[in-house]
Design a protein around this motif. Structure first.
Motif, PDB file in Angstrom:
ATOM      1  N   ASP A  64     -32.774 -40.140   6.526  1.00 45.12           N
ATOM      2  CA  ASP A  64     -32.926 -41.221   7.514  1.00 45.12           C
ATOM      3  C   ASP A  64     -31.661 -41.759   7.391  1.00 45.12           C
ATOM      4  O   ASP A  64     -30.991 -42.117   6.311  1.00 45.12           O
ATOM      5  CB  ASP A  64     -33.977 -42.206   7.081  1.00 45.12           C
ATOM      6  CG  ASP A  64     -33.918 -43.479   7.857  1.00 45.12           C
ATOM      7  OD1 ASP A  64     -34.205 -43.357   9.154  1.00 45.12           O
ATOM      8  OD2 ASP A  64     -33.548 -44.569   7.348  1.00 45.12           O
ATOM      9  N   SER A  65     -31.165 -42.185   8.530  1.00 42.10           N
ATOM     10  CA  SER A  65     -29.816 -42.988   8.692  1.00 42.10           C
ATOM     11  C   SER A  65     -29.640 -44.312   7.934  1.00 42.10           C
ATOM     12  O   SER A  65     -28.599 -44.664   7.341  1.00 42.10           O
ATOM     13  CB  SER A  65     -29.421 -43.039  10.217  1.00 42.10           C
ATOM     14  OG  SER A  65     -30.305 -43.874  10.632  1.00 42.10           O
ATOM     15  N   VAL A  66     -30.500 -45.030   8.182  1.00 44.79           N
ATOM     16  CA  VAL A  66     -30.562 -46.403   7.349  1.00 44.79           C
ATOM     17  C   VAL A  66     -30.543 -46.104   5.987  1.00 44.79           C
ATOM     18  O   VAL A  66     -30.007 -46.976   5.175  1.00 44.79           O
ATOM     19  CB  VAL A  66     -31.609 -47.305   7.974  1.00 44.79           C
ATOM     20  CG1 VAL A  66     -31.848 -48.552   7.074  1.00 44.79           C
ATOM     21  CG2 VAL A  66     -31.594 -47.662   9.358  1.00 44.79           C
ATOM     22  N   PHE A  67     -31.628 -45.220   5.580  1.00 40.07           N
ATOM     23  CA  PHE A  67     -31.796 -44.879   4.011  1.00 40.07           C
ATOM     24  C   PHE A  67     -30.450 -44.654   3.362  1.00 40.07           C
ATOM     25  O   PHE A  67     -29.846 -45.054   2.314  1.00 40.07           O
ATOM     26  CB  PHE A  67     -32.904 -44.045   3.744  1.00 40.07           C
ATOM     27  CG  PHE A  67     -32.863 -43.391   2.261  1.00 40.07           C
ATOM     28  CD1 PHE A  67     -33.162 -44.189   1.097  1.00 40.07           C
ATOM     29  CD2 PHE A  67     -32.106 -42.075   2.002  1.00 40.07           C
ATOM     30  CE1 PHE A  67     -33.074 -43.726  -0.138  1.00 40.07           C
ATOM     31  CE2 PHE A  67     -32.273 -41.550   0.915  1.00 40.07           C
ATOM     32  CZ  PHE A  67     -32.605 -42.420  -0.165  1.00 40.07           C
ATOM     33  N   GLU A 107     -35.961 -27.548  -8.209  1.00 44.21           N
ATOM     34  CA  GLU A 107     -34.599 -27.875  -7.650  1.00 44.21           C
ATOM     35  C   GLU A 107     -34.219 -26.940  -6.447  1.00 44.21           C
ATOM     36  O   GLU A 107     -34.311 -25.940  -6.527  1.00 44.21           O
ATOM     37  CB  GLU A 107     -33.500 -27.910  -8.619  1.00 44.21           C
ATOM     38  CG  GLU A 107     -33.589 -28.864  -9.901  1.00 44.21           C
ATOM     39  CD  GLU A 107     -32.467 -28.608 -10.826  1.00 44.21           C
ATOM     40  OE1 GLU A 107     -31.666 -27.927 -10.559  1.00 44.21           O
ATOM     41  OE2 GLU A 107     -32.574 -29.801 -11.801  1.00 44.21           O
ATOM     42  N   SER A 108     -33.786 -27.673  -5.243  1.00 48.87           N
ATOM     43  CA  SER A 108     -33.391 -26.851  -3.983  1.00 48.87           C
ATOM     44  C   SER A 108     -32.220 -27.435  -3.675  1.00 48.87           C
ATOM     45  O   SER A 108     -31.947 -28.415  -3.470  1.00 48.87           O
ATOM     46  CB  SER A 108     -34.444 -27.129  -2.975  1.00 48.87           C
ATOM     47  OG  SER A 108     -35.761 -26.806  -3.355  1.00 48.87           O
ATOM     48  N   ALA A 109     -31.330 -26.501  -3.151  1.00 49.70           N
ATOM     49  CA  ALA A 109     -29.862 -26.618  -2.687  1.00 49.70           C
ATOM     50  C   ALA A 109     -29.986 -26.450  -1.269  1.00 49.70           C
ATOM     51  O   ALA A 109     -30.529 -25.287  -0.663  1.00 49.70           O
ATOM     52  CB  ALA A 109     -28.848 -25.609  -3.202  1.00 49.70           C
ATOM     53  N   TYR A 110     -29.252 -27.400  -0.513  1.00 51.00           N
ATOM     54  CA  TYR A 110     -29.203 -27.349   0.756  1.00 51.00           C
ATOM     55  C   TYR A 110     -27.558 -27.444   1.224  1.00 51.00           C
ATOM     56  O   TYR A 110     -26.916 -28.582   0.803  1.00 51.00           O
ATOM     57  CB  TYR A 110     -30.050 -28.474   1.524  1.00 51.00           C
ATOM     58  CG  TYR A 110     -31.447 -28.248   1.695  1.00 51.00           C
ATOM     59  CD1 TYR A 110     -32.221 -27.706   2.604  1.00 51.00           C
ATOM     60  CD2 TYR A 110     -32.325 -28.892   0.434  1.00 51.00           C
ATOM     61  CE1 TYR A 110     -33.767 -27.711   2.590  1.00 51.00           C
ATOM     62  CE2 TYR A 110     -33.547 -28.568   0.186  1.00 51.00           C
ATOM     63  CZ  TYR A 110     -34.328 -27.949   1.305  1.00 51.00           C
ATOM     64  OH  TYR A 110     -35.512 -27.946   1.314  1.00 51.00           O
ATOM     65  N   THR A 111     -27.389 -26.769   2.259  1.00 53.27           N
ATOM     66  CA  THR A 111     -25.653 -26.882   2.683  1.00 53.27           C
ATOM     67  C   THR A 111     -25.822 -27.708   3.996  1.00 53.27           C
ATOM     68  O   THR A 111     -24.787 -27.961   4.209  1.00 53.27           O
ATOM     69  CB  THR A 111     -25.079 -25.405   2.661  1.00 53.27           C
ATOM     70  OG1 THR A 111     -25.829 -24.684   3.720  1.00 53.27           O
ATOM     71  CG2 THR A 111     -24.976 -24.791   1.299  1.00 53.27           C
ATOM     72  N   ILE A 112     -26.724 -27.907   4.667  1.00 55.34           N
ATOM     73  CA  ILE A 112     -26.714 -28.686   5.941  1.00 55.34           C
ATOM     74  C   ILE A 112     -28.112 -29.440   5.836  1.00 55.34           C
ATOM     75  O   ILE A 112     -29.028 -29.288   5.556  1.00 55.34           O
ATOM     76  CB  ILE A 112     -26.877 -27.600   7.293  1.00 55.34           C
ATOM     77  CG1 ILE A 112     -25.715 -26.826   7.324  1.00 55.34           C
ATOM     78  CG2 ILE A 112     -27.376 -28.508   8.359  1.00 55.34           C
ATOM     79  CD1 ILE A 112     -25.910 -25.675   8.483  1.00 55.34           C
ATOM     80  N   VAL A 113     -27.712 -31.009   5.961  1.00 56.79           N
ATOM     81  CA  VAL A 113     -28.672 -31.966   5.835  1.00 56.79           C
ATOM     82  C   VAL A 113     -28.637 -32.421   7.125  1.00 56.79           C
ATOM     83  O   VAL A 113     -27.532 -33.659   7.235  1.00 56.79           O
ATOM     84  CB  VAL A 113     -28.566 -32.824   4.640  1.00 56.79           C
ATOM     85  CG1 VAL A 113     -29.530 -33.822   4.622  1.00 56.79           C
ATOM     86  CG2 VAL A 113     -28.639 -32.035   3.468  1.00 56.79           C
ATOM     87  N   PRO A 114     -29.585 -32.618   7.981  1.00 56.50           N
ATOM     88  CA  PRO A 114     -29.186 -33.368   9.205  1.00 56.50           C
ATOM     89  C   PRO A 114     -29.680 -34.916   9.015  1.00 56.50           C
ATOM     90  O   PRO A 114     -30.504 -35.445   8.041  1.00 56.50           O
ATOM     91  CB  PRO A 114     -30.353 -32.932  10.317  1.00 56.50           C
ATOM     92  CG  PRO A 114     -31.259 -32.016   9.475  1.00 56.50           C
ATOM     93  CD  PRO A 114     -30.747 -31.739   8.260  1.00 56.50           C
ATOM     94  N   ILE A 115     -28.971 -35.788   9.790  1.00 52.01           N
ATOM     95  CA  ILE A 115     -29.382 -37.415   9.576  1.00 52.01           C
ATOM     96  C   ILE A 115     -29.941 -37.812  10.966  1.00 52.01           C
ATOM     97  O   ILE A 115     -29.680 -37.767  11.915  1.00 52.01           O
ATOM     98  CB  ILE A 115     -28.071 -38.051   9.606  1.00 52.01           C
ATOM     99  CG1 ILE A 115     -26.971 -37.534   8.467  1.00 52.01           C
ATOM    100  CG2 ILE A 115     -28.171 -39.506   9.269  1.00 52.01           C
ATOM    101  CD1 ILE A 115     -25.606 -37.869   8.278  1.00 52.01           C
ATOM    102  N   PHE A 116     -31.291 -38.315  10.727  1.00 51.59           N
ATOM    103  CA  PHE A 116     -32.395 -38.582  11.719  1.00 51.59           C
ATOM    104  C   PHE A 116     -32.438 -39.911  11.691  1.00 51.59           C
ATOM    105  O   PHE A 116     -32.314 -40.939  10.522  1.00 51.59           O
ATOM    106  CB  PHE A 116     -33.430 -38.020  11.593  1.00 51.59           C
ATOM    107  CG  PHE A 116     -33.499 -36.491  11.781  1.00 51.59           C
ATOM    108  CD1 PHE A 116     -33.018 -35.655  12.917  1.00 51.59           C
ATOM    109  CD2 PHE A 116     -34.015 -35.643  10.650  1.00 51.59           C
ATOM    110  CE1 PHE A 116     -32.937 -34.505  12.806  1.00 51.59           C
ATOM    111  CE2 PHE A 116     -33.982 -34.368  10.744  1.00 51.59           C
ATOM    112  CZ  PHE A 116     -33.499 -33.790  11.925  1.00 51.59           C
ATOM    113  N   SER A 117     -32.806 -40.946  12.948  1.00 50.41           N
ATOM    114  CA  SER A 117     -33.247 -42.227  12.914  1.00 50.41           C
ATOM    115  C   SER A 117     -34.681 -42.140  12.596  1.00 50.41           C
ATOM    116  O   SER A 117     -35.558 -42.516  13.496  1.00 50.41           O
ATOM    117  CB  SER A 117     -32.998 -42.741  14.111  1.00 50.41           C
ATOM    118  OG  SER A 117     -31.489 -42.858  14.538  1.00 50.41           O
ATOM    119  N   LEU A 118     -34.907 -41.576  11.479  1.00 54.82           N
ATOM    120  CA  LEU A 118     -36.175 -41.171  11.215  1.00 54.82           C
ATOM    121  C   LEU A 118     -37.281 -42.565  11.059  1.00 54.82           C
ATOM    122  O   LEU A 118     -38.516 -42.441  11.287  1.00 54.82           O
ATOM    123  CB  LEU A 118     -36.604 -40.600   9.735  1.00 54.82           C
ATOM    124  CG  LEU A 118     -37.832 -39.802   9.486  1.00 54.82           C
ATOM    125  CD1 LEU A 118     -38.113 -38.754  10.357  1.00 54.82           C
ATOM    126  CD2 LEU A 118     -37.570 -39.194   7.851  1.00 54.82           C
TER     127      LEU A 118
END
Length: 394
Positions: A64-67, A107-118
């Protein structure tokens, strides 16, 4: 859970998939069920957060963008991607730093993390969302009865107590056949299993047209809602009516309210499925997802309950950015609307208690009180007071 918040749907998220590495979950991951499955996680070894588990969310981890703005997480590399959800499509920023997510011993690795107004969709308890990437290689349990998730490395001894439902798993979607009867109309075919939805069944706009749901002569209730899901459509409406029965596997659920979206877009437009089945249904069961063998096992533990008194508005807790709860849904010509409540109003107190002083559990149970006196800051900035009584609507 407040009645109108049950229809919030995250939908299917289509973004650039991450190249990832991952290990198995630990024996038990506790979650809080509040319409969605919230569970604790840690990002990059130090950032604690509440994530929502969403089987409709493909293999993503999104934040989430605010978080993100309020946390100590300071990514250094960004790009853009297109995301599609229940409210259409939208372009979002994505974090392209390598990001580690720790859930229990996993443990998981992510190379792409989208930012949402969740939080605009779900409220301030949602820090991020994670899909079903780590559940498609082994038996995965979602135990609503006791509030935990668990990875199994062999078939549980009590599997005979469960009913096996065949699924089709493709593009990270779980599709299964179900039947819904409303009067003389029988709707039978594939549905999407979506723990990112807090509703019962939401029919797509295509299914609404095909089965002429608007023409069924039955008591209906139209609700306007803001930010129904991820996408560009900020306002939506849906229609509720009571079904006669819902059949999943060998189990029959009677007299449950279902919803349809005449103008649904995105994940609720024309799809290979008829609709989305959400947690108001799944929370009656303990589940075992066996993606490898293309099936889901279900075990019913919760009986059907008779309809009870409820209110005809919904809200999202935004005490992270303001003094209260934002009114997010209203039944047209309902009690709340007639009393002067509007979408976008801020509820600052209920029966004299400030919204900021409510615990999460108290917030979830606020509909249990028979009368609410709401102190509100209107969308025009003016103060007003609304008195409402809960009543049975079906």
């Amino acid at each position: 859970m407040p009645a109108l918040r049950r229809n919030i749907v995250l939908g299917i998220l289509s973004v650039l998939y991450a190249v990832s590495s991952h290990a198995g979950l630990n024996d038990s991951i506790p979650f809080k069920y509040a319409g969605h499955l919230y569970f604790p996680a840690v990002v990059n070894d130090s950032i604690r957060c509440n994530l929502i588990f969403d089987t409709g969310g493909a293999d993503i981890f999104g934040v989430d963008s605010v978080f993100l703005a309020q946390s100590k997480w300071k990514p250094s590399s960004f790009a853009e991607a297109k995301a599609g959800g229940a409210a259409g499509a939208i372009r979002v920023r994505i974090i392209t730093d390598s990001t580690k997510v720790t859930i229990g011993d996993n443990e998981s690795a992510y190379t792409i993390v989208p930012i949402f107004s969740l939080r605009d969709i779900l409220g301030c308890h949602a820090d991020g969302i994670i899909g079903n990437r780590d559940v498609n290689t082994t038996l995965f349990e979602i135990n609503f009865e006791h509030g935990y998730m668990r990875r199994h490395h062999s078939m549980p001894a009590k599997i005979a107590e469960y009913t096996r439902i065949p699924i089709v798993y493709k593009n990270h979607k779980i599709l299964f056949d179900a039947t819904v009867r409303i009067g003389n109309t029988v709707i039978r075919g594939p549905f999407l299993m979506d723990t990112g939805s807090g509703g019962t069944i939401d029919f797509t706009s295509e299914a609404t047209r095909k089965y002429k749901l608007d023409s069924i002569r039955r008591k209906k209730q139209i609700t306007d809602i803001s930010n129904f899901g991820i996408g560009s459509k900020e306002k939506e409406y849906y229609t509720d009516m009571q079904s006669d029965l819902i059949v999943i596997g060998e189990d029959t659920i009677k007299k449950r309210v279902v919803s349809y979206l005449p103008q649904g877009v995105g994940a609720l437009s024309k799809r290979k499925y008829l609709g989305i089945v959400g947690n108001a249904i799944w929370s009656k069961y303990n589940l075992l997802l066996d993606i490898v063998h293309q099936c889901v096992y279900v075990k019913r533990f919760k009986k059907d309950k008779a309809a009870s008194a409820e209110y005809d508005y919904g809200f999202r807790n935004r005490t992270d950015i303001c003094d209260g709860w934002i009114v997010s849904s209203l039944v047209r010509d309902g009690d709340a609307a007639k009393a002067g409540m509007e979408l976008g109003d801020t509820i600052v107190a209920v029966n004299g208690k400030p919204a900021k002083a409510f615990t999460w559990d108290e917030e979830e149970n606020v509909d249990d009180v028979p009368v609410q006196i709401l102190d509100i800051k209107g969308v025009d900035g003016k103060a007003k007071r609304v008195k409402l009584e809960a009543r049975e609507r079906w």
